[in-house]
Design a protein around this motif. Structure first.
Motif, mmCIF file in Angstrom:
data_model
loop_
_atom_site.group_PDB
_atom_site.id
_atom_site.type_symbol
_atom_site.label_atom_id
_atom_site.label_comp_id
_atom_site.label_asym_id
_atom_site.label_seq_id
_atom_site.Cartn_x
_atom_site.Cartn_y
_atom_site.Cartn_z
ATOM 1 N N VAL A 161 0.866 -1.179 0.000
ATOM 2 C CA VAL A 161 0.000 0.000 0.000
ATOM 3 C C VAL A 161 0.903 1.229 0.000
ATOM 4 O O VAL A 161 1.647 1.464 0.947
ATOM 5 N N ASP A 162 0.838 1.993 -1.068
ATOM 6 C CA ASP A 162 1.736 3.129 -1.262
ATOM 7 C C ASP A 162 1.074 4.421 -0.813
ATOM 8 O O ASP A 162 0.219 4.967 -1.496
ATOM 9 N N MET A 163 1.484 4.922 0.354
ATOM 10 C CA MET A 163 0.951 6.181 0.867
ATOM 11 C C MET A 163 1.974 7.309 0.762
ATOM 12 O O MET A 163 1.808 8.363 1.388
ATOM 13 N N ARG A 164 3.008 7.122 -0.041
ATOM 14 C CA ARG A 164 4.030 8.160 -0.178
ATOM 15 C C ARG A 164 3.458 9.426 -0.798
ATOM 16 O O ARG A 164 2.532 9.374 -1.618
ATOM 17 N N SER A 165 4.015 10.555 -0.434
ATOM 18 C CA SER A 165 3.661 11.824 -1.064
ATOM 19 C C SER A 165 4.344 11.885 -2.433
ATOM 20 O O SER A 165 5.262 11.107 -2.735
ATOM 21 N N GLY A 166 3.902 12.824 -3.275
ATOM 22 C CA GLY A 166 4.372 12.918 -4.648
ATOM 23 C C GLY A 166 5.871 12.903 -4.837
ATOM 24 O O GLY A 166 6.401 12.109 -5.636
ATOM 25 N N PRO A 167 6.638 13.769 -4.133
ATOM 26 C CA PRO A 167 8.094 13.785 -4.331
ATOM 27 C C PRO A 167 8.763 12.453 -4.021
ATOM 28 O O PRO A 167 9.723 12.065 -4.691
ATOM 29 N N TYR A 168 8.261 11.738 -3.011
ATOM 30 C CA TYR A 168 8.864 10.464 -2.640
ATOM 31 C C TYR A 168 8.416 9.351 -3.577
ATOM 32 O O TYR A 168 9.194 8.436 -3.883
ATOM 33 N N ALA A 169 7.182 9.420 -4.056
ATOM 34 C CA ALA A 169 6.736 8.463 -5.062
ATOM 35 C C ALA A 169 7.556 8.617 -6.333
ATOM 36 O O ALA A 169 7.776 7.650 -7.074
ATOM 37 N N GLY A 170 8.053 9.841 -6.570
ATOM 38 C CA GLY A 170 8.863 10.094 -7.750
ATOM 39 C C GLY A 170 10.257 9.496 -7.692
ATOM 40 O O GLY A 170 10.939 9.418 -8.717
ATOM 41 N N LEU A 171 10.697 9.063 -6.516
ATOM 42 C CA LEU A 171 12.028 8.477 -6.397
ATOM 43 C C LEU A 171 12.092 7.075 -6.994
ATOM 44 O O LEU A 171 13.145 6.623 -7.422
ATOM 45 N N ALA A 172 10.944 6.383 -6.999
ATOM 46 C CA ALA A 172 10.907 5.019 -7.540
ATOM 47 C C ALA A 172 9.458 4.570 -7.671
ATOM 48 O O ALA A 172 8.627 4.885 -6.816
ATOM 49 N N LYS A 173 9.174 3.823 -8.724
ATOM 50 C CA LYS A 173 7.832 3.281 -8.929
ATOM 51 C C LYS A 173 7.694 1.938 -8.228
ATOM 52 O O LYS A 173 8.674 1.227 -8.004
ATOM 53 N N ILE A 174 6.437 1.597 -7.885
ATOM 54 C CA ILE A 174 6.151 0.299 -7.288
ATOM 55 C C ILE A 174 5.079 -0.372 -8.136
ATOM 56 O O ILE A 174 3.896 -0.027 -8.038
ATOM 57 N N VAL A 180 -3.795 5.215 -2.275
ATOM 58 C CA VAL A 180 -4.924 5.737 -1.513
ATOM 59 C C VAL A 180 -5.005 7.244 -1.705
ATOM 60 O O VAL A 180 -4.033 7.962 -1.457
ATOM 61 N N LYS A 181 -6.152 7.714 -2.136
ATOM 62 C CA LYS A 181 -6.408 9.141 -2.314
ATOM 63 C C LYS A 181 -7.462 9.575 -1.306
ATOM 64 O O LYS A 181 -8.500 8.928 -1.177
ATOM 65 N N VAL A 182 -7.198 10.652 -0.579
ATOM 66 C CA VAL A 182 -8.147 11.166 0.394
ATOM 67 C C VAL A 182 -9.043 12.195 -0.291
ATOM 68 O O VAL A 182 -8.553 13.159 -0.886
ATOM 69 N N ILE A 223 -10.652 -2.770 3.135
ATOM 70 C CA ILE A 223 -11.899 -2.015 3.249
ATOM 71 C C ILE A 223 -12.641 -2.410 4.525
ATOM 72 O O ILE A 223 -13.196 -1.553 5.233
ATOM 73 N N ALA A 224 -12.630 -3.691 4.849
ATOM 74 C CA ALA A 224 -13.310 -4.164 6.057
ATOM 75 C C ALA A 224 -12.628 -3.641 7.315
ATOM 76 O O ALA A 224 -13.298 -3.212 8.268
ATOM 77 N N PRO A 238 -8.519 -0.920 -10.266
ATOM 78 C CA PRO A 238 -7.866 -2.185 -9.898
ATOM 79 C C PRO A 238 -6.882 -2.046 -8.737
ATOM 80 O O PRO A 238 -6.779 -2.950 -7.902
ATOM 81 N N THR A 239 -6.154 -0.937 -8.692
ATOM 82 C CA THR A 239 -5.183 -0.733 -7.611
ATOM 83 C C THR A 239 -5.372 0.636 -6.939
ATOM 84 O O THR A 239 -4.465 1.138 -6.305
ATOM 85 N N ALA A 240 -6.555 1.210 -7.090
ATOM 86 C CA ALA A 240 -6.805 2.554 -6.556
ATOM 87 C C ALA A 240 -7.929 2.540 -5.537
ATOM 88 O O ALA A 240 -9.002 1.965 -5.778
ATOM 89 N N LEU A 241 -7.679 3.185 -4.405
ATOM 90 C CA LEU A 241 -8.676 3.330 -3.347
ATOM 91 C C LEU A 241 -8.863 4.801 -3.035
ATOM 92 O O LEU A 241 -7.953 5.602 -3.177
ATOM 93 N N GLU A 242 -10.061 5.136 -2.576
ATOM 94 C CA GLU A 242 -10.348 6.482 -2.089
ATOM 95 C C GLU A 242 -10.810 6.405 -0.652
ATOM 96 O O GLU A 242 -11.682 5.583 -0.305
ATOM 97 N N LEU A 243 -10.217 7.222 0.195
ATOM 98 C CA LEU A 243 -10.620 7.361 1.586
ATOM 99 C C LEU A 243 -11.534 8.570 1.651
ATOM 100 O O LEU A 243 -11.084 9.719 1.467
ATOM 101 N N VAL A 244 -12.831 8.323 1.850
ATOM 102 C CA VAL A 244 -13.841 9.381 1.763
ATOM 103 C C VAL A 244 -14.102 9.942 3.151
ATOM 104 O O VAL A 244 -14.420 9.201 4.081
#
Length: 245
Positions: A161-174, A180-182, A223-224, A238-244
């Motif tokens: 589960v990748d919760m990294r912020s943008g700059p850190y996600a930019g260091l390497a892909k997974i 997870v998007k809030v 989700i549970a 497929p690999t995207a979740l939203e935290l509402v």
């Protein structure tokens, strides 16, 4: 599962652990890059004005340069205790029961501009380096980290589960990681990305996932677990979740 958290600019002071031992950190494949960055930061710290400029700091933050100068000798503490700020306040490691802390140790890791990736119990010193920094003699961190870090991330077992912020996600892909998007939901169902409270809500979700008695090793179980913590988590791809919220 492994929940990958962003680091924080702010770090807790001190520590009761011994000085940094790169050979003791998880993911030993990253040691050559860690050593190169460590040496460059310590060297840079000998020139305070240059350090402030490279790290994007003001003169009032010169103590951060001192931290970098002492990276080889300063005390360490577990990474989950070292990083502070809104997300880590919501994660509330000090408030975890012993069994919860043991689970969190196996399920949480932190992205780091200096160390690449560290597990919850890896001992690290206080330091200052962000993903957007450009260290003299090293250059952009993405170009440095990507060749070493992406194979490590690609080799992680189980659900990531990748919760990294943008700059850190930019260091390497997974590849295949769950993101997870809030978001907030307005009348009529329109959803807007949340920025101000993003970190706090991700911290709450990370805590729920890390402390759950049964490991949530699928999106359905995530989700549970979130629902039991009064968090509304929905799958939007497929690999995207939203935290509402």
């Amino acid at each position: 599962m492994l929940v990958l958290l962003p680091p924080s600019e702010t770090k807790a002071e001190g520590g009761s652990g011994p000085s940094l031992d790169l050979t003791a950190l998880s993911f030993p494949e990253l040691e050559p890059v860690r050593a190169k960055l460590l040496a460059a930061l310590v060297d840079l710290a000998q020139d305070v004005p240059a350090s402030l400029a490279a790290l994007g700091l003001s003169e009032r933050q010169s103590a951060e340069v001192t931290r970098n100068a002492e990276l080889h000798s300063s005390p360490t503490m577990p990474s989950l205790s070292r990083y502070t700020g809104v997300l880590y306040d919501a994660l509330d490691v000090p408030g975890m029961k012993p069994a919860e802390r043991r689970r969190a140790s196996g399920r949480l890791a932190v992205a780091s501009a200096l160390f690449g990736l560290v597990r919850a119990d890896d001992h690290v010193p206080a330091y200052r380096l962000s993903a957007s920094s450009s260290v003299p003699g090293v250059g952009p961190l993405g170009a440095l980290w990507r060749p070493a870090l992406e194979p490590v991330l690609a080799g992680l077992d189980g659900l990531v589960v990748d919760m990294r912020s943008g700059p850190y996600a930019g260091l390497a892909k997974i590849p295949g990681a769950i993101t997870v998007k809030v978001v907030s939901e307005e009348k009529g169902g329109r959803r807007l990305a949340v920025t101000h409270f993003n970190k706090a809500h991700k911290g709450k979700l990370a805590r729920a996932l890390a402390c759950a008695p049964s490991e949530p090793d699928s999106v359905r179980k995530m989700i549970a677990v979130a629902a039991k913590a009064d968090l509304r988590l929905e799958q939007t791809g497929p690999t995207a979740l939203e935290l509402v919220i």
